[in-house]
Design an enzyme around this catalytic site. Sequence first.
Site, PDB file in Angstrom:
ATOM      1  N   GLY A 176       7.003  73.278 -28.156  1.00  0.00           N
ATOM      2  CA  GLY A 176       7.429  72.146 -27.018  1.00  0.00           C
ATOM      3  C   GLY A 176       8.330  71.175 -27.401  1.00  0.00           C
ATOM      4  N   GLY A 177       8.414  70.336 -26.551  1.00  0.00           N
ATOM      5  CA  GLY A 177       9.309  69.142 -27.124  1.00  0.00           C
ATOM      6  C   GLY A 177       9.086  68.540 -28.116  1.00  0.00           C
ATOM      7  N   MET A 178       7.974  68.424 -28.769  1.00  0.00           N
ATOM      8  CA  MET A 178       7.514  67.616 -29.899  1.00  0.00           C
ATOM      9  C   MET A 178       7.705  68.580 -31.142  1.00  0.00           C
ATOM     10  SD  MET A 178       4.443  64.906 -29.249  1.00  0.00           S
ATOM     11  CE  MET A 178       4.351  64.339 -30.834  1.00  0.00           C
ATOM     12  N   GLY A 179       7.764  69.964 -31.140  1.00  0.00           N
ATOM     13  CA  GLY A 179       7.715  70.684 -32.010  1.00  0.00           C
ATOM     14  C   GLY A 179       7.192  72.158 -32.079  1.00  0.00           C
ATOM     15  N   LYS A 202       1.287  71.448 -36.280  1.00  0.00           N
ATOM     16  CA  LYS A 202       2.577  71.229 -35.528  1.00  0.00           C
ATOM     17  C   LYS A 202       3.477  70.496 -36.429  1.00  0.00           C
ATOM     18  CE  LYS A 202       2.385  70.037 -31.210  1.00  0.00           C
ATOM     19  NZ  LYS A 202       2.268  69.311 -30.127  1.00  0.00           N
ATOM     20  N   ASP A 297       1.551  61.279 -22.686  1.00  0.00           N
ATOM     21  CA  ASP A 297       2.313  62.806 -22.440  1.00  0.00           C
ATOM     22  C   ASP A 297       1.554  63.521 -21.955  1.00  0.00           C
ATOM     23  OD1 ASP A 297       4.497  64.252 -22.179  1.00  0.00           O
ATOM     24  OD2 ASP A 297       4.146  65.017 -24.399  1.00  0.00           O
TER      25      ASP A 297
END
Lengths: 443, 260
Positions: A176-179, A202, A297
Site C-alpha cells: 500500500g501507500g506506506m509500504g 511492514k 488513515d
Amino acid sequence: MDDDRDAAQRMGALLNRFVIGKLPFPALVREMAPLCRAASGQQRLQDLLQQWVDTQAIGHPLAESILGAVLDAAATPPPAPAAPERADPAAHVEDALLGDFVGRYKKVRTGAKDEQRPDTLKASLSAYDGLRQRRYARETTQGTVRAPLQANPAAEARSGMVLRDRFILEDEIGRGGMGIVFRAVDRRRLEAGARQPYVAIKMLNLTFGTHPEALRSLEAEARRTQDLADPRITTVYDFDREGNHAFIVMELLEGTPLDKVLRKQAGFCGSEQALRVLKELAETLAFTHSRGAIHADLKPGNLFLCSDGRFKVLDFGISAAVGPHQIDEAPIAGLTPAYASPERVEGGPPSASDDVYAIGCLAHLLMTGLHPFDRKSGADAKAQHMEPPDLPMLPAAARRAIEAALSFDPDTRPADAGAFLRVFNGQDGRAGIAGLWSALKNG
Amino acid sequence: MTTIISVHSYRGGTGKSNITANVASLLAQRGHRVGIMDVDIHSPGIHVLFGLDPQNIDHTLNDFLWGRCSVDAAIVDVTQAALPASGGKGQVLLVPSSMRTGEIARILKEGYAVDVLNEGIQELCTRIDLDYLIIDTHPGVNEETLLSIAISDCLLLVLRPDHQDYQGTAVTLELAQRLEVPQMLLVVNKVLGTIDGSGLKDEIEAAYRTPVACVLPLSEDLVRLGSAAVLAAVEPSSLYVNKLKDVVAYLETHRSGKAG
C-alpha cells in the site's frame, strides 16, 4: 569435584559434536576455550584428547591442532567486537563466486582486483542464508521444532532478505501507500519453539536514514496506541530499521482485508456481517478517541476480517505519527484522499473528527458497496457541493449519524467516534441501530 | 520430517553420483524412504546407475522447472534397482534430470529459476513423506550449489587425494560454514590401496579441521561395474559398500539428533 566432572563432560560433548560434523572447528575452539582458562582445564583437555587418540576416535594431528587452537584462544582475552579479518579461504570463495556470478572468470584470469568483493560475496550469500530457517519454520507449523541459524541483511526488501539477523522475509502479502507487507519468519520465536513462528513485517516506503526524529516519533505514537491494548487493534511488536529502511513488526493475521472482501464477496455489502463491521469499527474508534489516540488513515485496506471471525484495525497511530513530518516528496502514506476530510486534505493536523469522516465513507461502502462521493477527496466533494446518497436500509438514527459524519464542516461533524456512536445507536432518545439488529436477526 | 543431504564436490569426477546412489541404497536397506534429486542438470547421470532408459522417462526435473508438471510427476521408483536381491524394507525414489540434448542446451542457454527448484525440493519432502532426500549436485560453485547447501541438514563433501580437490574443498567448506550447515562431513574417495587410509584421514581432518566420515578405496568393483548398477545392490559385501556404511551411521546419528 562435581565442577570437574561437569567440565569434563562438557568437553567430551563438544568433541563428540565436532567429530560427527555438527560443530565446526571455529565453534569448537570458541566454546572449549572458556573451559581451559585454568591450568586444570588445560590438563583435562589434554588428557581427554589423548584418550580420543588412543581409542582412534581422532587422529593425532587433529588432536594437536585442537589443543593448540584452544590453548591459544584460552590465553587470549575475549576480543572487543570488530570486523573479522578475512581468512585465506574467504579469498578463494570470493574468487569462485565472482567467477560464477560476476566476472565469469574474467577478473580471476586477469588478476584485476575488485574492491567490492566482500560486498559481492555477502550479497550473493544473503539470498541463501534464510532458506533453511524458512524451511524449519514451515516444518514447525507442521508440528516439529527445529534449530534455526544465521543470515545477512541486504539492500532491498525481497523474499529471503534477513532483517536485524532475526526476521526472514518470506512472501509479500500486501502493499500500500506506506509500504510492502511481508510474511516473515521470526528466528527468536522459532528458537523458542513458538507454534506461530511467523510475523508480519511492514517495510515502510519512507527513508528514515536522514529523518531519525520521524522514526522516533512514529515509534512513540504507535507504542502509545498499542498501550491501549484493544484486541481489535493489530498488535505491533517492534519498530526497527535496517540501513535506511524502517520496518514494523506486527502480528500476522489470517483472513482478508476489507477492500478485498468488498471487491470479491458478493452479498457482503448491506449484510449483517457488514453492519457488524461498521459497529465494531465505530466502537473501536470510540474507545481509542476517548483515550486521545486517532488513526488518521481509515480505509478498507486498513480493516481486516480474520478467518476466526475477529475484526481488526491495522496501522493504528502510524499514519498520525508519520503525517506531520511530511518526509520526502512522495505522498505521505498517512493520507488516502477518498477517505480524508476536507480540512485534512488541505493540510490540517489529524484529528478524531477526520476519523469520523472516514467512518462515514466506510459506512456507505459497507452498506451499498459505493463511496458516498464517488471516491473524491473531501476537499473535491466539498468544492463540487456533493451530497451523500441516503441509506434507506438503516434506521433513521444511523442515517443521521452517517450523514453528520460526512459533513464537510468539522463544526457540525461529530467530534469523535463516541459522539458518532451515541447518535448511531439512538442513544439520543430516538430509534437507533439496536432495532436494526433485531430486524436483521429476525429475517 | 525429511533430512536433506547434499552430496557435493568442488570438481567433477569425484564419484558423487555413485556415493549418492549407494548411500540411498544403504539407507533404504535399513528401512528408510529415500528420495534422490539429480540437480546436476547440466550433466545428469545418476539415472544410469538405476538402469533407467531416458526414453522411458515421462517427466524429469526439467519439466517441473519449466512448469510442465508437478514435482511428484517426475518421480521414478527405482527401489528394485537400488536394493539387493535379498530385498529391504525401504524405498528409493528418483527425480531425474533430462538427458535430452535440446533440453540440456535450453538449460545452458536460458537457465532456470532457482527458487522454483527450491519449491520442488520442499514439495518433494512434504508430499511423499521422505525420511531422507539426497541431492546429487553439480560440481563447483554455482546457484544450485548454494541452494543445495543452504537448504541442507547435512553436506557430504567428496574429495579425492588430489591437490586441485584439496584447494576446491576449502572453498566449498568456507561457503558451507558461512551458510551454517548443521552437519558437514568429508568423504575421501578413490584412494589407492597402497595409501594408508587411516593416516590420510588424520591428515585431511587436521588440514580442514572437519571430520572425515569415511575413506573410500579406488574400487575395482565400481570400475568393473561401470555405472551399470548400484554396487550396494549387486555386491553388498564389497569393501567400498562396507566403508560407506560409516557415512550412513553419521547420517542416522544426525536424524536421531533431530528427532530428539
